[in-house]
Design a protein around this motif. Structure first.
Motif, PDB file in Angstrom:
ATOM      1  N   PRO A 106       0.814  -1.323  -0.085  1.00  0.00           N
ATOM      2  CA  PRO A 106       0.012   0.139   0.139  1.00  0.00           C
ATOM      3  C   PRO A 106       0.681   1.368   0.007  1.00  0.00           C
ATOM      4  CG  PRO A 106       0.027  -0.984   2.333  1.00  0.00           C
ATOM      5  CD  PRO A 106       0.609  -1.921   1.387  1.00  0.00           C
ATOM      6  N   PRO A 107       0.334   2.571  -0.357  1.00  0.00           N
ATOM      7  CA  PRO A 107       1.075   3.691  -0.475  1.00  0.00           C
ATOM      8  C   PRO A 107       1.371   4.094   0.944  1.00  0.00           C
ATOM      9  CG  PRO A 107      -0.999   3.995  -1.009  1.00  0.00           C
ATOM     10  CD  PRO A 107      -0.970   2.652  -0.743  1.00  0.00           C
ATOM     11  N   SER A 108       2.695   4.583   0.906  1.00  0.00           N
ATOM     12  CA  SER A 108       3.097   5.146   2.241  1.00  0.00           C
ATOM     13  C   SER A 108       2.403   6.181   2.835  1.00  0.00           C
ATOM     14  CB  SER A 108       4.554   5.646   2.133  1.00  0.00           C
ATOM     15  OG  SER A 108       5.452   4.700   1.729  1.00  0.00           O
ATOM     16  N   LYS A 109       2.027   6.318   4.140  1.00  0.00           N
ATOM     17  CA  LYS A 109       1.166   7.461   4.749  1.00  0.00           C
ATOM     18  C   LYS A 109       2.127   8.520   5.197  1.00  0.00           C
ATOM     19  CE  LYS A 109      -2.410   4.392   5.970  1.00  0.00           C
ATOM     20  NZ  LYS A 109      -3.203   3.695   7.117  1.00  0.00           N
ATOM     21  N   ASP A 110       1.857   9.595   5.455  1.00  0.00           N
ATOM     22  CA  ASP A 110       2.555  10.724   5.942  1.00  0.00           C
ATOM     23  C   ASP A 110       1.455  11.695   6.613  1.00  0.00           C
ATOM     24  OD1 ASP A 110       1.291  11.592   3.530  1.00  0.00           O
ATOM     25  OD2 ASP A 110       3.323  12.374   2.620  1.00  0.00           O
ATOM     26  N   TYR A 111       1.890  12.313   7.497  1.00  0.00           N
ATOM     27  CA  TYR A 111       1.378  13.062   8.538  1.00  0.00           C
ATOM     28  C   TYR A 111       1.933  14.273   8.738  1.00  0.00           C
ATOM     29  CZ  TYR A 111      -0.654   8.332   9.496  1.00  0.00           C
ATOM     30  OH  TYR A 111      -1.280   7.273   9.150  1.00  0.00           O
ATOM     31  N   PHE A 112       1.278  15.469   9.166  1.00  0.00           N
ATOM     32  CA  PHE A 112       1.945  16.756   9.377  1.00  0.00           C
ATOM     33  C   PHE A 112       0.997  17.319  10.581  1.00  0.00           C
ATOM     34  CE2 PHE A 112       2.169  21.393   9.036  1.00  0.00           C
ATOM     35  CZ  PHE A 112       3.435  21.518   9.310  1.00  0.00           C
ATOM     36  N   LYS A 113       1.676  17.801  11.861  1.00  0.00           N
ATOM     37  CA  LYS A 113       1.310  18.454  13.016  1.00  0.00           C
ATOM     38  C   LYS A 113       1.999  19.619  13.041  1.00  0.00           C
ATOM     39  CE  LYS A 113      -0.431  14.293  15.093  1.00  0.00           C
ATOM     40  NZ  LYS A 113      -0.249  13.390  16.328  1.00  0.00           N
ATOM     41  N   GLU A 114       1.223  20.666  13.519  1.00  0.00           N
ATOM     42  CA  GLU A 114       2.073  21.862  13.967  1.00  0.00           C
ATOM     43  C   GLU A 114       1.196  22.532  15.387  1.00  0.00           C
ATOM     44  OE1 GLU A 114       1.225  24.832  10.967  1.00  0.00           O
ATOM     45  OE2 GLU A 114      -0.874  24.684  10.875  1.00  0.00           O
ATOM     46  N   GLU A 115       2.240  23.092  16.164  1.00  0.00           N
ATOM     47  CA  GLU A 115       1.869  23.621  17.439  1.00  0.00           C
ATOM     48  C   GLU A 115       2.594  24.975  17.674  1.00  0.00           C
ATOM     49  OE1 GLU A 115       0.881  19.536  19.946  1.00  0.00           O
ATOM     50  OE2 GLU A 115       2.442  20.894  20.500  1.00  0.00           O
ATOM     51  N   LEU A 116       1.851  25.694  18.522  1.00  0.00           N
ATOM     52  CA  LEU A 116       2.769  26.914  19.199  1.00  0.00           C
ATOM     53  C   LEU A 116       2.350  27.096  20.618  1.00  0.00           C
ATOM     54  CD1 LEU A 116       3.921  29.712  18.899  1.00  0.00           C
ATOM     55  CD2 LEU A 116       2.037  30.767  18.285  1.00  0.00           C
ATOM     56  N   VAL A 117       3.521  26.979  21.402  1.00  0.00           N
ATOM     57  CA  VAL A 117       3.305  27.306  22.948  1.00  0.00           C
ATOM     58  C   VAL A 117       3.882  28.578  23.098  1.00  0.00           C
ATOM     59  CG1 VAL A 117       3.843  26.066  25.112  1.00  0.00           C
ATOM     60  CG2 VAL A 117       3.948  24.613  22.956  1.00  0.00           C
ATOM     61  N   ILE A 118       3.112  29.264  23.901  1.00  0.00           N
ATOM     62  CA  ILE A 118       3.500  30.563  24.491  1.00  0.00           C
ATOM     63  C   ILE A 118       3.533  30.630  25.874  1.00  0.00           C
ATOM     64  CG2 ILE A 118       2.583  33.016  24.731  1.00  0.00           C
ATOM     65  CD1 ILE A 118       1.655  32.916  21.833  1.00  0.00           C
ATOM     66  N   ARG A 119       4.590  31.228  26.506  1.00  0.00           N
ATOM     67  CA  ARG A 119       4.742  30.763  28.137  1.00  0.00           C
ATOM     68  C   ARG A 119       5.200  32.380  28.604  1.00  0.00           C
ATOM     69  NH1 ARG A 119       8.819  26.511  30.373  1.00  0.00           N
ATOM     70  NH2 ARG A 119      10.300  28.461  29.863  1.00  0.00           N
ATOM     71  N   PRO A 120       4.418  32.895  29.166  1.00  0.00           N
ATOM     72  CA  PRO A 120       4.976  34.291  29.841  1.00  0.00           C
ATOM     73  C   PRO A 120       6.138  33.747  30.899  1.00  0.00           C
ATOM     74  CG  PRO A 120       2.556  34.060  30.145  1.00  0.00           C
ATOM     75  CD  PRO A 120       3.188  32.754  29.851  1.00  0.00           C
ATOM     76  N   LEU A 121       7.243  34.656  30.925  1.00  0.00           N
ATOM     77  CA  LEU A 121       8.492  34.305  32.080  1.00  0.00           C
ATOM     78  C   LEU A 121       8.445  35.223  33.114  1.00  0.00           C
ATOM     79  CD1 LEU A 121      11.307  33.999  28.939  1.00  0.00           C
ATOM     80  CD2 LEU A 121       9.942  31.903  30.067  1.00  0.00           C
ATOM     81  N   SER A 122       9.186  34.584  34.091  1.00  0.00           N
ATOM     82  CA  SER A 122       8.974  35.493  35.401  1.00  0.00           C
ATOM     83  C   SER A 122      10.038  36.931  35.032  1.00  0.00           C
ATOM     84  CB  SER A 122       9.867  34.827  36.388  1.00  0.00           C
ATOM     85  OG  SER A 122      11.223  34.580  35.870  1.00  0.00           O
ATOM     86  N   SER A 123      10.648  37.151  34.045  1.00  0.00           N
ATOM     87  CA  SER A 123      11.406  38.336  33.909  1.00  0.00           C
ATOM     88  C   SER A 123      10.587  39.325  33.183  1.00  0.00           C
ATOM     89  CB  SER A 123      12.849  38.087  32.864  1.00  0.00           C
ATOM     90  OG  SER A 123      12.145  37.301  31.816  1.00  0.00           O
ATOM     91  N   GLY A 124       9.131  39.148  32.689  1.00  0.00           N
ATOM     92  CA  GLY A 124       8.243  39.752  31.876  1.00  0.00           C
ATOM     93  C   GLY A 124       8.532  39.439  30.459  1.00  0.00           C
TER      94      GLY A 124
END
Length: 641
Positions: free
Chosen positions: A88-106
């Motif tokens: 069978p044909p090869s399967k491919d997958y794509f995922k994307e994420e963005l993580v935002i974290r406020p730091l203690s320094s501002g």
């Protein structure tokens, strides 16, 4: 590949970067391998066997869940018609994420992650891959041509301030870092490494072609394979770092072209170079490794993970520290997910704001999720870009964080931290000091220290000292490879046990070499860079780790997975060093040339004039009266006076 072979591969992988759950198991085995072999503790060996079996069960669960993902609408197939008809044909997958974290320094920490997985094997016998869909063709052909098993490359601008920002999701040293595992079928590894660096230099528009034998090493315990496979001999590994490499838009543009949607759709539209490079820290990375294709590990899939980590200092940009939005940080908003992605999400860390007392998000997050990252349980607000209601009526997502009170964000103090500096005076000798901090109040744990020192800093290895709490701390394992002038650098690896709540100092003396005048850089008085030290360890966790795995776990949590309930893998890079070498006065040749030319011009010019000039006696010109008389005599036909 059978299930037994996959189990053997997991047992062989040691000290890895931590991109997936298998990486932490390999990391733990690496850190404890040499220590246990020296102490000959049989009970620890038995515990490792039990632990490896639990990792295998974990790997089976992970890949079984991966198979339940909805496949994309179309997939790639092999170029061979015979193989296409039989499989069978090869399967491919794509995922994307963005993580935002406020730091203690501002500051604001934003981490982009793009994962492409392709269920195919470049090295299967008699199989030639010619058709590419989501996986970049340039990288696929590179892996096939040079028989690359794993490849990890990063380009970093700035230094990650661990004590102010905490631990990053994926650490990287300043400059360019490249480490590659080749297939065991490669006969000339050095030749393949040289050609590979030149090709990568062209793909990423970087100076990777400056990597040669003088800055390449073969670590014995660090940077072991991440993925499945039985290639663990150090002679198939090459590691190099260019601490002086400058990251610019010429590196970002080809990096974005490797994405299935480029920068036209999805999270990549936020990557505006004007904003990314106007930041305190920026790191671009590409990681390729083989993973199991199914729960039985009967086939191999390739995973490409592209990451961007950036820290915005909103105070220096004039935008204020306590309020931010997508448009303020990136000058753009999100309008749609990548059409080729099976998952596209935005995570915002709201751990310190459980009830919304400190700040509020607009629009409000549809859901919340928890994940254990770096030994701490964090809470994230989730925006799913695949859901139609995420963008609203305006078809635009611009998350705005507005602070209600002037409170600060609490940061968990990093349990492991490293520093490095050069001591001494003069331009003949000096000392390199490496400080390793164990901030845990009552737990001791081992760390693996990797130091790469250029050949022109001649180490006195007999002066190596390791002290903890003013007492000698003898390393359990030491591997030292001396340098050869103009051929290879120093390589030093040590396994050190860190006492609880202590500072361990590693000191070694060196002597500066005098280079040839052609070996100096165009700005020799700026100094010469020495790459960062690499500290790898399994750090005790402050919370109980969840060893179960589900598809709801975000991608960034798989960098440091929860394979063990009591510890997690972490890698720390120290600052690069800037060392001054004895430098001649390069202005003296200019001064000598000017003085010599002046003397030659004056002396030789005068002598040449005296030897070649001719002298003639000229009569003085007649006066006005005489000339007038001659004119009259001429008219009268009388001889002139």
């Amino acid at each position: 590949m059978t299930a037994g072979r996959c189990t053997a591969a997991l047992l062989a992988a040691v000290l890895v970067c931590g991109l997936t759950c298998a990486s932490t198991a390999a990391a733990e085995e690496a850190i404890t391998e040499e220590y246990e072999s020296i102490s000959n503790a049989n009970e620890h060996v038995q515990a490792q066997d039990d632990y490896a079996r639990s990792q295998k069960r974990r790997e089976i669960t992970e890949h079984d869940d991966d198979q339940n993902e909805p496949p994309p609408s179309s997939s790639s197939s092999s170029s061979s018609s015979s193989s296409s008809s039989s499989s069978p044909p090869s399967k491919d997958y794509f995922k994307e994420e963005l993580v935002i974290r406020p730091l203690s320094s501002g500051d604001i920490y934003a981490s982009f992650q793009f994962q492409t997985r392709w269920d195919t094997d470049f090295f299967a016998p008699g199989k030639k891959v010619s058709h590419y869909r989501l996986f970049p063709k340039s990288l696929g052909q590179l892996m096939s041509k040079f028989s690359v098993r794993e490849m990890h490359v990063s380009f970093t601008q700035g230094y990650w301030r661990t004590m102010q920002w905490g631990q990053p999701f994926l650490p990287a040293p300043p400059g360019a870092e490249l480490w590659v595992w080749f297939q065991d079928s490669v006969a000339d590894v050095d030749g393949a490494w040289k050609e590979l660096t030149n090709v990568l230099s062209g793909i990423f528009c970087a100076s990777l072609n400056f990597i040669d034998s003088t800055n390449t090493v073969e670590p014995t315990a660090s940077f072991k394979p991440l993925g499945v496979g039985n290639v663990t001999h150090q002679r198939f590994l090459r590691y190099a770092v260019l601490p002086r490499e400058i990251v610019c838009t010429e590196n970002l543009t080809p990096w974005k072209k490797l994405l299935p949607c480029g920068s036209k759709a999805g999270l990549a539209v936020l990557m505006k170079s004007e904003k990314l490079f106007h930041s305190s820290f920026l790191s671009l990375a590409v990681h390729i490794r083989p993973v199991c294709q199914d729960w039985g590990c009967k086939g191999t899939a390739w995973e490409l993970r592209q990451t961007v980590n950036v820290v915005f200092d909103l105070h220096t940009t004039g935008q204020g520290k306590r309020e931010w939005s997508f448009f303020k940080m990136f000058s753009r908003t999100l309008t749609e997910a990548c059409p080729l992605a099976t998952s596209s999400k935005v995570y915002i860390d709201v751990t310190d704001n459980p009830q919304g007392e400190l700040f509020e998000l607009n629009p409000a997050a549809p859901s919340l999720t928890q994940a254990v990252v770096l030994g701490d349980r964090r809470t994230y607000a989730v925006y799913d870009l695949m859901a139609s209601g995420t963008f609203g009526l305006l078809r635009s997502l611009n998350v705005l964080l507005r602070w209600k009170t002037p409170g600060s964000v609490d940061m968990l103090r990093p349990l492991l931290h490293g520093e490095r500096y050069v001591a001494g005076y003069g331009l003949q000798t000096g000392e390199i000091h490496t400080l390793i901090y164990n901030n845990h109040p009552y737990r001791a744990f081992p760390v693996l220290l990797l130091d790469i020192v250029p050949w022109y800093l001649r180490l006195y290895i007999h002066t190596l000292t390791v002290t903890s709490k003013s007492r000698e701390n003898k390393p359990s394992y030491i591997h030292y490879q001396p340098s050869k002038d103009r051929l290879r650098p120093h390589l030093l690896e040590m396994l050190i046990q860190l006492p609880p709540n202590s500072v361990t100092e590693v000191t070694v003396q060196f002597e500066r070499a005098l280079l040839k005048w052609t070996e100096y850089t165009p700005d020799p008085n700026h100094g010469f860079y020495v790459g960062s030290s690499v500290i790898s360890a399994l750090v005790p966790s402050v919370v109980a780790m969840d060893t179960s795995y589900t598809l709801e776990h975000p991608l960034f949590s798989t960098f440091f997975p929860c394979k063990e309930e009591s510890s997690y893998f972490v890698r720390v890079y120290t600052e690069p060093l800037l060392v001054n070498l004895p430098t001649p006065d390069f202005s003296m040749p200019y001064n000598v040339i000017c003085l010599t030319c002046t003397v030659v011009a004056v002396g030789y010019g005068s002598l040449y004039n005296l030897l070649t000039r001719t002298f003639q006696v000229e009569e003085p010109s007649p006066g006005v009266v005489k000339r007038l008389a001659n004119m009259i005599r001429y008219l009268r036909g009388v001889p002139l006076l």
